[in-house]
Design an enzyme around this catalytic site. Structure first.
Site, short mmCIF file in Angstrom:
data_model
loop_
_atom_site.label_atom_id
_atom_site.label_comp_id
_atom_site.label_asym_id
_atom_site.label_seq_id
_atom_site.Cartn_x
_atom_site.Cartn_y
_atom_site.Cartn_z
N GLU A 44 0.82 -0.99 0.06
CA GLU A 44 -0.13 -0.06 -0.01
C GLU A 44 0.73 1.21 -0.02
OE1 GLU A 44 -3.98 1.91 2.10
OE2 GLU A 44 -3.11 -0.04 2.93
N LYS A 66 -3.57 -14.37 18.52
CA LYS A 66 -4.05 -14.09 17.04
C LYS A 66 -5.52 -14.05 16.66
CE LYS A 66 0.44 -15.95 15.84
NZ LYS A 66 1.14 -16.94 15.48
N ASP A 90 6.13 -12.00 13.80
CA ASP A 90 4.81 -12.71 13.45
C ASP A 90 3.85 -11.79 13.04
OD1 ASP A 90 2.78 -14.62 13.24
OD2 ASP A 90 3.50 -15.80 14.73
N HIS A 106 -4.54 8.14 -3.07
CA HIS A 106 -4.46 6.86 -3.57
C HIS A 106 -4.38 6.83 -5.01
CE1 HIS A 106 -5.03 3.96 -0.29
NE2 HIS A 106 -5.46 5.26 0.53
#
Length: 353
Positions: free
Chosen positions: A37, A168, A244, A339
């Protein structure tokens, strides 16, 4: 033919510098972000510029740190599970010695439990030095579980992980009790910097934060979270520093605060579940070692200090991107224009026009 050792290349840039002070580190540093991005780089860069123009920069306060693993045991009934829980808590010092026997760096610092029917969930909390501590906590919990099954009457094995950790997954318990590093970042932006660099006002940012981050997230059913895009900065930072990346699930739970203080903007991001480590799995790649060294997180310090430094730099990076995005969203069209300008190539833009 598939190469099992191939490395996926994600574009990375250093942005900044940003200024940080607080109870862990006082520094000015660029930060690496690996992302597809591309508007994230200039956006975080704008927030970093603001931090350099603010009198104290970003004040980062590390509030707490712990890594958790929950084990699950089964009892005959709830009464037996309750007796087992009381037994476990009464033997905390004994259990600390079990942990010390299986790890040089893990230290048992807390035990919590939950009983549902005849099931007992035990959440162990550890300090883990400079490692994020997933494997260290699991290894210690495995030793603890074996010891408990041998010494506590009335219980049998359920699982080495009972999801009461929680790893997670977006949960309330991690936001309440913390998992990883709990860091609060604050920035007081002078009125003229809000106007000249962010092209908005403190009042507009504060109002948008209430309407978007607080009310919008409430309506969406967010779990102890009220922010615009913590996950974007965390993922970029995690990939660049060998973390991670799946830990952005709980890591992106956090709260953004904004206040208009007589035209100056008080802006804060609280991250209670920031899981990072300066050593351990993922740190063996050359570019990761280079990045951690450049961030000052591979220096000779007391155990845990490099990981704490990494955490406050990550949290400050989150604030930079969060501030820049919210400022952009106070102005109609600014976000989309950025963007289009940064992500769409000219040929695609022409065809789609």
């Amino acid at each position: 033919m598939t190469d099992a050792h191939a490395i996926a290349g994600v574009p990375m840039k250093w942005v900044g510098p940003l200024r940080i002070s607080g109870n862990v580190a006082t520094t000015e540093t660029h930060v690496p972000l690996a992302t597809y991005e591309s508007p994230l780089w200039p956006s975080v860069g704008r927030g970093a510029k603001v931090s350099m123009l603010a009198p104290d920069g970003i004040v980062a306060t590390l509030v707490d740190e712990r890594m958790t693993r929950s084990v699950l045991v089964e009892a005959r009934d709830a009464q037996t599970a309750y007796a087992a829980a009381q037994n476990i808590h009464a033997r905390t010092e004994e259990l600390r010695e079990v942990v010390r026997g299986c790890s040089r760096f893990a230290e048992l610092i807390g035990i919590r439990h939950e009983i549902t029917a005849n099931l007992l969930f035990v959440r162990f909390e550890f300090s883990t030095g400079d490692a994020s501590g997933h494997n260290m906590a699991t290894l210690a919990s495995d030793a603890l579980l074996g010891h408990l099954l041998e010494t506590v009457p009335g219980i049998s094995y359920g699982s080495i992980s009972g999801n009461y950790c929680t790893d997670k997954k977006a949960t309330a318990i991690n936001g309440i009790l913390g998992r990883g590093k709990n860091v609060v970042t604050e920035l007081l932006v002078p009125r003229e910097v809000v106007t000249d660099v962010l092209h908005t006002t403190a009042a507009k940012v504060a109002e948008l934060n209430i309407r978007k981050n607080l009310l919008g997230t409430l309506l969406a059913g967010g779990i102890r979270s009220a922010n615009a895009h913590f996950a974007n900065m965390l993922l970029g930072f995690y990939l660049a520093t060998g973390q991670d990346a799946a830990n952005i699930v709980e890591g992106s739970q956090g709260i953004t605060m904004a206040e208009d203080r007589d035209g100056d903007l008080y802006f804060s991001c609280t991250l209670p579940n920031l899981i990072v480590g300066s050593v351990g799995n993922g740190k063996g790649l050359g570019f990761v070692e280079t990045n951690l060294t450049r961030l000052g997180c591979r220096a000779e310090r007391e155990t845990g200090a490099n990981a704490r430094r990494l955490a406050v730099i990550a949290a400050a990076t989150v604030l930079c991107g969060e501030l820049s995005l919210l400022a952009a969203q106070t102005n109609p069209g600014e976000l989309m224009q950025a963007h289009v300008r940064l992500e769409r190539d000219h040929k695609t833009a022409k065809v789609g026009a």
